[in-house]
Scaffold this motif. Structure first.
Motif, PDB file in Angstrom:
ATOM      1  N   ASN A  14       0.827  -1.202   0.000  1.00  8.53           N
ATOM      2  CA  ASN A  14       0.000   0.000   0.000  1.00  8.53           C
ATOM      3  C   ASN A  14       0.863   1.254   0.000  1.00  8.53           C
ATOM      4  OD1 ASN A  14      -2.604   1.246   0.058  1.00  8.53           O
ATOM      5  ND2 ASN A  14      -2.221   1.750   2.199  1.00  8.53           N
ATOM      6  N   ASN A  18       0.997   4.127  -2.916  1.00 12.01           N
ATOM      7  CA  ASN A  18       0.763   5.541  -2.628  1.00 12.01           C
ATOM      8  C   ASN A  18       1.918   6.412  -3.102  1.00 12.01           C
ATOM      9  OD1 ASN A  18      -1.786   5.137  -1.553  1.00 12.01           O
ATOM     10  ND2 ASN A  18      -1.011   4.840   0.514  1.00 12.01           N
ATOM     11  N   LYS A  42      -1.344  -1.481  -5.792  1.00  9.14           N
ATOM     12  CA  LYS A  42      -2.659  -1.311  -5.162  1.00  9.14           C
ATOM     13  C   LYS A  42      -3.490  -2.577  -5.348  1.00  9.14           C
ATOM     14  CE  LYS A  42      -3.954   1.953  -3.302  1.00  9.14           C
ATOM     15  NZ  LYS A  42      -3.884   2.269  -1.854  1.00  9.14           N
ATOM     16  N   HIS A  62      -9.381   0.241   6.012  1.00  4.11           N
ATOM     17  CA  HIS A  62      -8.264   0.298   5.074  1.00  4.11           C
ATOM     18  C   HIS A  62      -8.716  -0.023   3.649  1.00  4.11           C
ATOM     19  CE1 HIS A  62      -5.549   0.794   8.388  1.00  4.11           C
ATOM     20  NE2 HIS A  62      -6.070  -0.259   8.975  1.00  4.11           N
ATOM     21  N   SER A  66      -8.614   2.711   0.610  1.00  8.66           N
ATOM     22  CA  SER A  66      -7.850   2.385  -0.597  1.00  8.66           C
ATOM     23  C   SER A  66      -8.726   2.412  -1.835  1.00  8.66           C
ATOM     24  CB  SER A  66      -7.183   1.018  -0.456  1.00  8.66           C
ATOM     25  OG  SER A  66      -6.101   1.123   0.425  1.00  8.66           O
ATOM     26  N   ARG A  69      -9.046   5.940  -2.783  1.00  7.84           N
ATOM     27  CA  ARG A  69      -7.819   6.391  -3.451  1.00  7.84           C
ATOM     28  C   ARG A  69      -7.810   5.934  -4.896  1.00  7.84           C
ATOM     29  NH1 ARG A  69      -2.923   7.952  -1.616  1.00  7.84           N
ATOM     30  NH2 ARG A  69      -4.321   9.445  -0.672  1.00  7.84           N
TER      31      ARG A  69
END
Length: 97
Positions: A14, A18, A42, A62, A66, A69
Motif C-alpha cells: 500500500n 501511494n 494497489k 483500510h 484504498s 484512493r
C-alpha cells in the motif's frame, strides 16, 4: 517465504502504491509508468485484503480508504473505472445504508 497476505507485506504494498500515486501527480513525472506502478501494488494490496476478509462481504476501513484512493487515480479503461465506482457504491451502501 512470507505470505502476500501478511499485514506488513500488505502495508508495504500500500505504501509503495501511494508513492506511485503521488509521483504520478507531480509535474514532469513519467505518468504512464507511475500509474502502472500504482495499479500493480494497489491491486496486490486489495487482493491481500480481500483474501484476509474471506467470504464475508464486510470490509475494513483500510479497504474503504484504498478504494477511495483508486477512484482518484487514472484508470486504464472506462470499464475499470465503472467497476471501481460500483464497488465503492456497493460497499458504502452495505456499511452505511
Amino acid at each position: 517465504a512470507v505470505s502476500l497476505r501478511h499485514p506488513q507485506i500488505l502495508q508495504l504494498a500500500n505504501n509503495v502504491s501511494n508513492c506511485y500515486f503521488y509521483a504520478a501527480k507531480a509535474p514532469g513525472s513519467k505518468q504512464d509508468a507511475c500509474w502502472e506502478g500504482f495499479w500493480k501494488y494497489k491491486r496486490l494490496y486489495m487482493e491481500g485484503l480481500e483474501a484476509n476478509h474471506g467470504p464475508t462481504r464486510q470490509r475494513d476501513l483500510h479497504f474503504l480508504l484504498s478504494l477511495r484512493r483508486m477512484l482518484e487515480a487514472k484508470f486504464a479503461t472506462a470499464k475499470e473505472s465503472i467497476e471501481c465506482h460500483k464497488m465503492f457504491q456497493d460497499l458504502c451502501f452495505r456499511h452505511f445504508g
